[in-house]
Write a protein that holds these residues in place. Sequence first.
Motif, PDB file in Angstrom:
ATOM      1  N   ALA A  72       0.844  -1.211   0.000  1.00 27.49           N
ATOM      2  CA  ALA A  72       0.000   0.000   0.000  1.00 27.49           C
ATOM      3  C   ALA A  72       0.875   1.256   0.000  1.00 27.49           C
ATOM      4  O   ALA A  72       0.586   2.225  -0.720  1.00 27.49           O
ATOM      5  CB  ALA A  72      -0.934  -0.012   1.210  1.00 27.49           C
ATOM      6  N   LEU A 123       1.185   4.212  -2.885  1.00 25.96           N
ATOM      7  CA  LEU A 123       1.005   5.619  -2.514  1.00 25.96           C
ATOM      8  C   LEU A 123       2.172   6.475  -3.015  1.00 25.96           C
ATOM      9  O   LEU A 123       1.968   7.590  -3.515  1.00 25.96           O
ATOM     10  CB  LEU A 123       0.878   5.731  -0.990  1.00 25.96           C
ATOM     11  N   ILE A 161      -5.133   1.184  -6.800  1.00 26.36           N
ATOM     12  CA  ILE A 161      -5.652   1.508  -5.457  1.00 26.36           C
ATOM     13  C   ILE A 161      -7.170   1.323  -5.433  1.00 26.36           C
ATOM     14  O   ILE A 161      -7.724   0.811  -4.451  1.00 26.36           O
ATOM     15  CB  ILE A 161      -5.263   2.958  -5.072  1.00 26.36           C
ATOM     16  N   LEU A 219      -5.591   1.475   3.662  1.00 25.83           N
ATOM     17  CA  LEU A 219      -5.282   2.624   2.798  1.00 25.83           C
ATOM     18  C   LEU A 219      -5.387   3.940   3.563  1.00 25.83           C
ATOM     19  O   LEU A 219      -4.561   4.841   3.398  1.00 25.83           O
ATOM     20  CB  LEU A 219      -6.239   2.641   1.593  1.00 25.83           C
ATOM     21  N   THR A 233      -3.612   7.570   2.362  1.00 23.23           N
ATOM     22  CA  THR A 233      -4.071   7.653   0.969  1.00 23.23           C
ATOM     23  C   THR A 233      -5.053   8.802   0.747  1.00 23.23           C
ATOM     24  O   THR A 233      -5.015   9.466  -0.288  1.00 23.23           O
ATOM     25  CB  THR A 233      -4.742   6.320   0.557  1.00 23.23           C
TER      26      THR A 233
END
Length: 815
Positions: free
Chosen positions: A103, A107, A125, A153, A158
């Motif tokens: 993750a 990002l 994503i 996330l 995110t």
Amino acid sequence: MDVGGNGGGLPVNNKQRAMIPNKSRGEFTRNPRKDSEGLSESPDLEFEYADTDKWAAELSELYSYTEGPEFALNRKCFEEEFRAHAHSKKWTELDEDQHRAHAMRLLDNLEVIAREKRLKVARAILYMAQGTFAECGSEAEVQHWMRYNIFLLLDVGTFTALVELLNMEIDNSAACSSAVRKPAISLADSTDLRVLLNIMYLMVETIQQDDLADKPEWKIIRETFRAELGSPLYNNEPISVMLFGMVTKFCSGHAPHFPMKKVLLLLWKSILFTLGGFEQLQSIKVHKREELGLPPLPEDCIRVIRSMRAASPPASASDLIEQQQKRARREHKALIKQDNMDAFNEKDPYKADDSRDDEEDSDDNDNSIEAETFPLERDEVMPPPIPHPPSERMSFPKGLPWAPKVREKDIENFLESSRSKFIGYTLGSDTDTIVGLPRPIHESIKTLKQHKYISIAEMQIAKEEEFQKTPLSVGEEEVEMCATELLYQGILPSLPQYMIALLKILLAAAPTSKAKTDSINILADVLPEEMPTTVLQSMKLGVDVNRHKEIIVKAISAVLLLLLKHFKLNHIYQFEYMAQHLVFANCIPLILKFFNQNIMSYITAKNSISVLDFPYCVVHELPELTAESLEAGDNNQFCWRNLFSCINLLRILNKLTKWKHSRTMMLVVFKSAPILKRALKVKQAMMQLYVLKLLKVQTKYLGRQWRKSNMKTMSAIYQKVRHRLNDDWAYGNDLDARPWDFQAEECALRANIERFNSRRYDKTHNNPDFLPVDNCLQSVLGQRVDLPEDFQMNYDLWLEREVFSKPISWEELLQ
């Protein structure tokens, strides 16, 4: 209809006078099922009103069916990224640290400069937020992994990155100018925006769902996220203000490619999550009343409405003909006519349990409503009538759903009229002195005071008057910076434009609207690049377009209602400011226009293809679609979102017109009674309640003939709507039947609102007389004053002119 036009005067043209086309004067399709008497019988709609529909339904409404192929594209982008880092295992087989590492990597890649690369990462994503569905075997499993991935996330940051990218896309002038020049806008023009909004919506919608099985750290993340969304953390404003900005930019024509459905859905869910839904509103109301030292609420509104039963729908014209023929055959039987005082008692106790046999003959029978029986009448066998005076014969139904309420103003009016009648003098607002009044008046006042209800709004108005009259002695107001207050401060400068924009989109999405060249195009995020070539594709797109419009209406109605309710609790003048701008933008005739359709067919519309709904479509093999299966639709009794929208719009109309004489008269002028009465055909208690409330406020202005021919409706109002003890709503002899001046009433209200906004929010124009003055010589002389350059250059000249050349009379100065 001119949304956002000059609502001040609201002239009624011929088009508005003839608002009801012939096709909507009762020519509805009849339910084929009939009872033994040959009358149409429709079951109660098993609808439970809530903040939102079921989670799966709310997820599926984010995507249009045209976006279907993009699910596979998102998966492909994710798998390319995933395999590039030598993951031989599946996502669902990795441990938590590996999940977090991937993750974080995604990002980081989201910040690359190349647009195509950035879009691929955003799609990867999005696939995570969609629950990595290719590795799941059921819808429940997809939802489990959605929740897990979205919390992951959010934890790695995110959402902040997505907001920055969204801001960049909003300000992308190249995309905007390209879209403005295009003759036809399609899905392809909004790809980047749609991917970002999809992820953000899935995150907000998933995190706002409260799950008892959540880990303790998830609960902390959830509350932190709620606070961040409602505070000016992103872009120095709450997220909702940024989305409102997108709505106005779209409506102004500068960004026709914005995917408006997704923006509105995200706006609704952000407001719902940060401010709270209807359950939270009720608890805030209870808490505020305790703080102000007011007595508790007489009942829980939500519980009362949920326990209500719907009244029977009105009979159609053909049913009434059959009914009259049956009556003619029964003419030899003795019929007992009830006394006028007993008019609310809908059933004749001597007839069989047929609630239709005593339908009044009415020139508007198609719109009359059958009231449900009272418990008293259902089980008892009553003795033959004894001719008593009417006062002794009155039998009131037991257990009305609402406790009656009385305002302080009503008690004052009652006492004023009693004093002038019996004594010949008045005492203004004194409600305690009852000397010289007869004993029955004493009893009446005692009963009125027992049911006196003081609202939070009345307390807020009184406090505001105090601030305006004595600003120095009252001191500075302490404003609680809750999420509602922060949102109001954020949207205050542009609130009129936001309201006009929302109503413009609502007008374009309403099923009664005709396609006009000057209306805004709300289908940018549903139309494919290549238009359909087969009948099946055309049918599918037709369903998609209708569904798209329904979802937009649902989102706007929910946004407006939530804002009105939260602002009303936070401060009455915040509510009045928003409500007044809705009225000026012609919201009242717009909602009436929306209801001027076959409302039963709108509520039972089948504009959905369940096999294409997310997450069903990504887990199961899709069957082959045929024209027949599309035409048949689903087996649902009604469409949840459409019934939800209708109830919301009725509630908004109630909020706008309540206690406002000039706005109530607008309902009368726009001939709302027949439109509203057709809405009573929907057999759902909550919807009927809000329709009956709107009919109740205008009953006294509709004339004696209307009341006489609509006694069933009058009876239903009596049973279902709250009573105000000395409100003679059913008669025309009210003082309020005076000529109404829309301009004067609205201007007086507007002046109060502007004084409130200026006092609380406009710190730049404070009255200099009320500003504190520094009288200390040392601190005044010690202040640094920045002098302009030209003054410094000409300082000698200034000294000569202002100091040396002017004589100073020291004696006068000392005196």
